[in-house]
Design a protein around this motif. Structure first.
Motif, mmCIF file in Angstrom:
data_model
loop_
_atom_site.group_PDB
_atom_site.id
_atom_site.type_symbol
_atom_site.label_atom_id
_atom_site.label_comp_id
_atom_site.label_asym_id
_atom_site.label_seq_id
_atom_site.Cartn_x
_atom_site.Cartn_y
_atom_site.Cartn_z
ATOM 1 N N SER A 135 37.724 34.427 34.969
ATOM 2 C CA SER A 135 37.660 34.122 36.406
ATOM 3 C C SER A 135 36.414 34.794 36.985
ATOM 4 O O SER A 135 35.752 35.596 36.314
ATOM 5 N N GLU A 136 36.116 34.510 38.254
ATOM 6 C CA GLU A 136 34.953 35.127 38.902
ATOM 7 C C GLU A 136 35.089 36.651 38.934
ATOM 8 O O GLU A 136 34.122 37.377 38.697
ATOM 9 N N GLN A 137 36.275 37.126 39.238
ATOM 10 C CA GLN A 137 36.511 38.570 39.289
ATOM 11 C C GLN A 137 36.288 39.190 37.903
ATOM 12 O O GLN A 137 35.667 40.240 37.775
ATOM 13 N N GLU A 138 36.781 38.519 36.866
ATOM 14 C CA GLU A 138 36.588 39.023 35.502
ATOM 15 C C GLU A 138 35.115 38.977 35.109
ATOM 16 O O GLU A 138 34.623 39.849 34.411
#
Length: 165
Positions: A135-138
């Protein structure tokens, strides 16, 4: 099947080319010259690729320096690499440093070996390797991790670490 060896005219041309670039203070011709050299060498015999010309120059320089062209990994080195691969197919910076110190291999050799093993595993019939899409956060966390890894490598090199490229 290995390619047939270069003929005497081709070798003579490459030797002349090598000596020409040495007069300019270079140990071998620049990469761009390999294409031109491969065309000229191909006119003197069998077709030769720019990669093959580059390999010829590299091997010629290594022969002069008395360096081995390529060495096989020892059974002890392979055992250490395989044991690490069993634990994790993408080793951390700390694991790479441990392997460098344990095996005497360079970081580049270790990274290449792990990459080849992962590719071999993917190509094996009946084995499914799932791709992971973060994901973007990851992805942001991974960028931070990459920065930390770069800092760790810098510290290792400053401390006199060997084989870190």
């Amino acid at each position: 099947m290995p390619a047939e060896p270069l003929n005497d005219q081709q070798i003579e041309f490459l030797e002349t080319e090598l000596n020409t670039w040495r007069r300019f203070g270079m140990s071998r011709p620049p990469k761009k010259q390999r294409l031109i050299a491969s065309i000229r060498v191909s006119e003197l015999g069998r077709e030769v690729s720019p990669q093959e010309v580059g390999r010829w120059f590299s091997n010629r320089v290594k022969d002069e320096r008395g360096e081995p062209r390529q060495t096989k990994k020892t059974p002890e080195q392979l055992a250490a690499l395989e044991a690490s691969f069993e634990m994790d197919c993408t080793p951390s910076v700390q694991e790479q440093i441990r392997l460098i110190e344990e095996t005497g291999l360079t970081r580049r050799q270790i990274v290449a070996w792990f990459g080849y093993q992962r590719k071999r595993l993917e190509d094996e019939p009946g084995v499914y390797v799932e791709r992971y899409y973060p994901s973007e956060q990851e992805q942001r966390a991974m960028t931070s991790h990459a920065h930390q890894a770069a800092v760790q490598w810098r510290e290792y090199r400053r401390a006199g670490g060997k084989g870190a490229d």
